[in-house]
Design a protein around this motif. Sequence first.
Motif, PDB file in Angstrom:
ATOM      1  N   UNK A 101      -1.089  -2.830  12.255  1.00  0.00           N
ATOM      2  CA  UNK A 101       0.131  -3.195  11.526  1.00  0.00           C
ATOM      3  C   UNK A 101       0.610  -4.579  11.923  1.00  0.00           C
ATOM      4  N   UNK A 119      -1.828  -7.373  10.596  1.00  0.00           N
ATOM      5  CA  UNK A 119      -1.644  -7.685   9.178  1.00  0.00           C
ATOM      6  C   UNK A 119      -0.502  -8.672   8.971  1.00  0.00           C
ATOM      7  N   UNK A 120       0.460  -8.678   9.897  1.00  0.00           N
ATOM      8  CA  UNK A 120       1.629  -9.528   9.706  1.00  0.00           C
ATOM      9  C   UNK A 120       1.736 -10.639  10.756  1.00  0.00           C
ATOM     10  N   UNK A 143       5.591  -0.147  14.382  1.00  0.00           N
ATOM     11  CA  UNK A 143       4.700  -0.632  13.331  1.00  0.00           C
ATOM     12  C   UNK A 143       5.444  -1.156  12.114  1.00  0.00           C
ATOM     13  N   UNK A 144       6.593  -0.561  11.802  1.00  0.00           N
ATOM     14  CA  UNK A 144       7.328  -1.048  10.646  1.00  0.00           C
ATOM     15  C   UNK A 144       8.069  -2.332  11.005  1.00  0.00           C
ATOM     16  N   UNK A 145       8.110  -2.656  12.298  1.00  0.00           N
ATOM     17  CA  UNK A 145       8.839  -3.825  12.782  1.00  0.00           C
ATOM     18  C   UNK A 145       7.879  -4.914  13.242  1.00  0.00           C
ATOM     19  N   UNK A 174      17.725  -3.604  18.359  1.00  0.00           N
ATOM     20  CA  UNK A 174      19.129  -3.242  18.359  1.00  0.00           C
ATOM     21  C   UNK A 174      19.336  -1.991  19.198  1.00  0.00           C
ATOM     22  N   UNK A 232      18.431  -0.721   5.584  1.00  0.00           N
ATOM     23  CA  UNK A 232      18.172  -0.500   7.004  1.00  0.00           C
ATOM     24  C   UNK A 232      19.471  -0.110   7.707  1.00  0.00           C
ATOM     25  N   UNK A 273      16.338   0.567  14.540  1.00  0.00           N
ATOM     26  CA  UNK A 273      15.338  -0.376  14.059  1.00  0.00           C
ATOM     27  C   UNK A 273      14.323   0.277  13.136  1.00  0.00           C
ATOM     28  N   UNK A 274      14.254  -0.215  11.916  1.00  0.00           N
ATOM     29  CA  UNK A 274      13.230   0.239  10.991  1.00  0.00           C
ATOM     30  C   UNK A 274      13.634   1.414  10.135  1.00  0.00           C
ATOM     31  N   UNK A 316       0.205   2.642  13.773  1.00  0.00           N
ATOM     32  CA  UNK A 316       0.879   2.883  12.505  1.00  0.00           C
ATOM     33  C   UNK A 316       2.031   3.856  12.626  1.00  0.00           C
ATOM     34  N   UNK A 317       2.043   4.632  13.702  1.00  0.00           N
ATOM     35  CA  UNK A 317       3.027   5.702  13.830  1.00  0.00           C
ATOM     36  C   UNK A 317       4.293   5.222  14.546  1.00  0.00           C
ATOM     37  N   UNK A 318       5.413   5.501  13.950  1.00  0.00           N
ATOM     38  CA  UNK A 318       6.685   5.136  14.565  1.00  0.00           C
ATOM     39  C   UNK A 318       7.724   6.129  14.084  1.00  0.00           C
ATOM     40  N   UNK A 342       6.325   6.501   8.459  1.00  0.00           N
ATOM     41  CA  UNK A 342       6.482   5.093   8.807  1.00  0.00           C
ATOM     42  C   UNK A 342       5.519   4.312   7.923  1.00  0.00           C
ATOM     43  N   UNK A 343       6.063   3.472   7.056  1.00  0.00           N
ATOM     44  CA  UNK A 343       5.201   2.669   6.205  1.00  0.00           C
ATOM     45  C   UNK A 343       5.248   1.236   6.715  1.00  0.00           C
ATOM     46  N   UNK A 344       4.078   0.717   7.063  1.00  0.00           N
ATOM     47  CA  UNK A 344       4.027  -0.629   7.626  1.00  0.00           C
ATOM     48  C   UNK A 344       2.978  -1.441   6.885  1.00  0.00           C
ATOM     49  N   UNK A 345       2.855  -2.701   7.238  1.00  0.00           N
ATOM     50  CA  UNK A 345       1.879  -3.567   6.586  1.00  0.00           C
ATOM     51  C   UNK A 345       2.522  -4.370   5.476  1.00  0.00           C
ATOM     52  N   UNK A 346       1.738  -4.625   4.434  1.00  0.00           N
ATOM     53  CA  UNK A 346       2.147  -5.571   3.395  1.00  0.00           C
ATOM     54  C   UNK A 346       3.043  -4.969   2.320  1.00  0.00           C
ATOM     55  N   UNK A 402       9.128  -2.443   4.603  1.00  0.00           N
ATOM     56  CA  UNK A 402       8.517  -1.494   5.534  1.00  0.00           C
ATOM     57  C   UNK A 402       9.623  -0.737   6.257  1.00  0.00           C
ATOM     58  N   UNK A 403       9.353   0.481   6.636  1.00  0.00           N
ATOM     59  CA  UNK A 403      10.391   1.217   7.332  1.00  0.00           C
ATOM     60  C   UNK A 403      10.000   2.659   7.577  1.00  0.00           C
ATOM     61  N   UNK A 404      10.898   3.361   8.255  1.00  0.00           N
ATOM     62  CA  UNK A 404      10.712   4.781   8.514  1.00  0.00           C
ATOM     63  C   UNK A 404      11.596   5.531   7.524  1.00  0.00           C
ATOM     64  N   UNK A 463      -0.317   2.615   6.508  1.00  0.00           N
ATOM     65  CA  UNK A 463      -0.472   1.176   6.687  1.00  0.00           C
ATOM     66  C   UNK A 463      -1.042   0.615   5.390  1.00  0.00           C
TER      67      UNK A 463
END
Lengths: 227, 483
Positions: free
Chosen positions: A86, A89-90, A127-129, A167, B17, B22-23, B113-115, B268-272, B276-278, B347
């Motif tokens: 993750x 990719x960023x 990963x989302x951050x 945060x 958000x 966070x996220x 990928x997991x959060x 948790x969706x991450x990447x492009x 992105x967020x939980x 991801x």
Amino acid sequence: MSYFTEANARTAAEVIARYPRPRSAVIPLLHLAQEQEGWVTRDAMVEIADLTGITPAEVLGTGSFYEMFRFHPVGRYLVNVCTNISCQLLGGEELLHHVEESLGVHAGGTTDDGMFTVEEVECVTACTEAPCFTVNYRYFHRADSDTFDAVVADLYAGRSPLARGAQGDHGNLPAHGTLGRLRQHIPDDRRAGVVPPEEAGEEPVWLRTTPATAPSAATSTTHAPDA
Amino acid sequence: MLPMPEPTAVHPDDMGYVPHAAGFVANEGPKLVSGRFPYEDSYTLECALATGAYTGLRAALGRTPDDVHTEVRDATLLGRAGAGFPAGVKWGFCPEGVWPRYLVANGDESEPGTYKDRLLMERDPHQLIEGCLIACYALGLSQCFLYVRGEMALAQERLAAALNDAYAAGYVGRNICDTDFSVDITLHWGAGAYIVGEETALIESLEGNRGVPRLKPPYFPAVIGLYGKPTIVNNVETLANLPWILEHGAVAYRGFGSEASPGTRLFAVSGHVVRPGVYEVEQGVTTYRDLIYGLNFCRGIRDGNDLKAFIPGGASAPWFFEEQLDLPLEARDVGAAGSMLGSGAIVVMDHTTDVVKACLRVVRFFARESCGKCSPCREGTSWEEKILERILDGHGRPSDLDLLLDIGDNISPGPYPVAAHGAAALDAVPFPPHQTTICPLGPSSVAPITSALRRFRSEFEAKITRRDGIPVQSAPVADGAPA
């Protein structure tokens, strides 16, 4: 002479008392040693072996499996840059490159002034951050090279950089070795008591008196085996 | 008792958000486990009590332990760690008459990928503690160990504070809520090893050993676990669902999600993606397309790019592509399509992604995290890494792609040698994978390779034959030279 300071020795005794078998405390005690000195020394391992009833070699055997334990001195601040999928990719790899360039060390190295050790690490669950780096396991989310430079400037100036970080995490950034700045403490009068596996006991009282009722005098010490 | 102050919820920002979590995105939909996240002081006992914490525990204490177990079984609460095994059934594997029994809460979240578990521990530690207590009450578990990943300093801090408060308030320890139910919760933390998330490795680690998985059978530590005694190992998110189930009942719980996978899950969706967020998502009724493109969720791929591939359930899961977008987020359907919902980690890769590089990064993870107990995994994963590395560096050999599959076949028998005869045969890769190893870590490293090769073989070949300008260290290839 004991390795642990007086306060840490008390903590160690308290930690060991929370497990049915002392060996279970090896990892928490290694963390405690690392908190005391920034890394795990030979003396620490000998002491932990004494406290948990195993050999120093067994302590090293367990400890060396886990990447958080350092058996050599490291910098005051451990910078972990995530480059897993993750973050990659960023821009995690570019961030790592910037960290290496600006501190003048490769991943795995420590700056000459002993301030920073840099590591390329696996997923740190942010990963989302992404991209994300941590300093002494405090998170800096959606980071770029400016974030990192500001954190370094803060630390050299003696300020805590946590306000720039994830945060909800506030206060001082401790030196390498300290994880949670607060410990669990079980007051004696609230302790249910550890249950050693050797005690081929009976089922716990609340299974016998159902639904859970107010404790009678006879059953107030729940785990005392009925002799 | 003093009246509880009303906690003040914080409004999410323009993007949805929640500022301090966070996220976490406050999307529309039921909130079974993340309901407390919008409160800024959600991790304190005061806020937790004012928003209904420990009512599930009190409800449980008013019933018999068997009753509580039945309720959880009826709710069909599926494990949230990856395998998706029903928690109520797993609980039933404890042998009769063997005491003591232990509970281990698995908070060693580290699948790329997991959060979600970190959020649950940092934002709502009391919900987790309550979940642990309910499990202990239902099964007669005498002691609970909360195994938190070593790297999560803030989560450890919050849990330590929450436990200290809960002990002082009489929710944990001796005679909980003035009943004869007594259990200690010990906060334990690891020291950095992905494999410790595997439940038998977790137990080894908790016993003070190197974190290597145990030989199976017995398949479930519920039979022989910590210190050789029956031990229930449940994921943090699984346990966090228990207070809601006990407060509202299994029937209400089954009102969310699909029949086979009731309830909600944190994804948790991450990447492009744009946002992105939980997200807390109702299972079964939402599809991957909703989640990636929906306005309520991620709002599409960044810069309007095209989707190339996505990982549907953590680094261990075989990849999905555009044609699988309409699958519902439901363990059974995703499993039937050849991958897994896993740990709820998605991801997303857009068309600018270098798949060989992405593939190498995932494989390198498994190579680094292999514990070294089983040779096929210890040797195989590092060879997979080396071969992918040399392909990426422009030193690949034409035979390397078959070699990769051959190594994969040693760890996880299946695709080779048929796979060598074209992409179609790769569809025969069995899922879940067969394995020559004790745990699924090794086979997991094969999934990204077969996934990427199935779809993007030409990109691997292009790097091997140096046709698309890959920088190489040797002398430049003259124009018109044979590839």
